[in-house]
Write an enzyme that holds these catalytic residues in place. Structure first.
Site, PDB file in Angstrom:
ATOM      1  N   SER A 144     -24.761  95.215  36.902  1.00 11.01           N
ATOM      2  CA  SER A 144     -25.525  94.947  35.679  1.00 11.01           C
ATOM      3  C   SER A 144     -24.642  94.731  34.462  1.00 11.01           C
ATOM      4  CB  SER A 144     -26.500  96.099  35.411  1.00 11.01           C
ATOM      5  OG  SER A 144     -27.349  96.300  36.508  1.00 11.01           O
ATOM      6  N   HIS A 190     -24.605  98.641  30.293  1.00 10.23           N
ATOM      7  CA  HIS A 190     -25.123  97.311  29.975  1.00 10.23           C
ATOM      8  C   HIS A 190     -24.568  96.806  28.653  1.00 10.23           C
ATOM      9  CE1 HIS A 190     -28.940  97.895  32.664  1.00 10.23           C
ATOM     10  NE2 HIS A 190     -27.821  97.842  33.355  1.00 10.23           N
TER      11      HIS A 190
END
Length: 252
Positions: A144, A190
């Site tokens: 991610s 992230h």
């Protein structure tokens, strides 16, 4: 002909081989961990050994690569890179590979294969750096951070092309909301990937202009690669500094 990033424009519809290769590596690593753990849905299953206090995973590869800031500080540096190719279960893998398939192909075509893989890996390391800085406990894994970095790179590409980055920013905003509201998702991983990916793309696309390369293509290419190297060094430096801090704090 060249793209805005200086990559050659290939005839026809070129195959995004790097994106497909990255997907293949992620799938292969997942299959290894699933075979070792004998589970496709719980391949990251583990427990804390009551005698040693160390985490033990059913998959040996998962246990050696999952990102644990204290283990990195103790010298296990492979985790900052390897964790980006691990996934907690089949759903986690499928979601990330779908996102990589959608986002990675166009980004690869614009940046070119070598620049694209560098931006991807820098984004991955940026996610690890952020986790090292802000999440001392627990274990983190997944592509991610790198995928958020590709989103950040796409936003920079659109700005360079004088197009609205609103669609990409909207996708980023939705994913940030998901990261905040859904338990078990690493927001800092992230965000670190997003910042690193955007910075890497800016180094490639804007640094030559800022440093006066003008129409000198050779100089622009050279400055772009130097800028990319600087972003990578800064990212690795942040990881190293944080590792040193953790060693001092925990007496490792």
């Amino acid at each position: 002909m060249r793209t805005v990033a200086g990559a050659p424009v290939r005839a026809g519809l070129p195959t995004p081989v790097v994106t497909y290769a990255l997907m293949a590596i992620n799938v292969a690593v997942f299959l290894i961990t699933a075979l070792q753990a004998q589970s496709v849905m719980d391949n990251g299953r583990g427990f804390v050994n009551p005698l040693s206090g160390a985490a033990v995973f059913d998959s040996d590869l998962f246990g050696r690569w999952v990102l644990s800031p204290l283990d990195v500080a103790d010298g296990d540096w492979m985790r900052v890179l390897g964790s980006g190719f691990l996934h907690f279960g089949l759903v986690h893998l499928a979601v990330n590979m779908f996102a990589l398939y959608i986002l990675g192909r166009d980004t690869e075509l614009v940046l070119g294969r070598s620049r694209y893989v560098c931006v991807y890996l820098i984004s991955l390391l940026g996610g690890s750096a952020s986790v090292m800085a802000f999440e001392n406990g627990g274990f983190t894994a997944g592509a991610s951070g790198a995928i958020f970095g590709i989103m950040g790179a796409q936003a920079v590409i659109l700005l360079k092309l004088r197009r609205s980055p609103a669609p990409v920013i909207g996708v980023i905003a939705i994913n940030v909301i998901i990261s905040v509201t859904v338990p078990g998702i690493s927001l800092f991983g992230h965000m670190g990937g997003l910042v690193a990916g955007a910075a890497a793309a800016a180094a490639l696309l804007y640094a030559p202009q800022w440093l006066g390369a003008g129409q000198d293509r050779a100089k622009a290419v050279r400055i772009g690669w130097i800028g990319l190297a600087v972003v990578a060094i800064v990212t690795l430096g942040l990881i190293a500094v944080r590792a040193a801090q953790l060693r001092s704090e925990y007496g490792l």
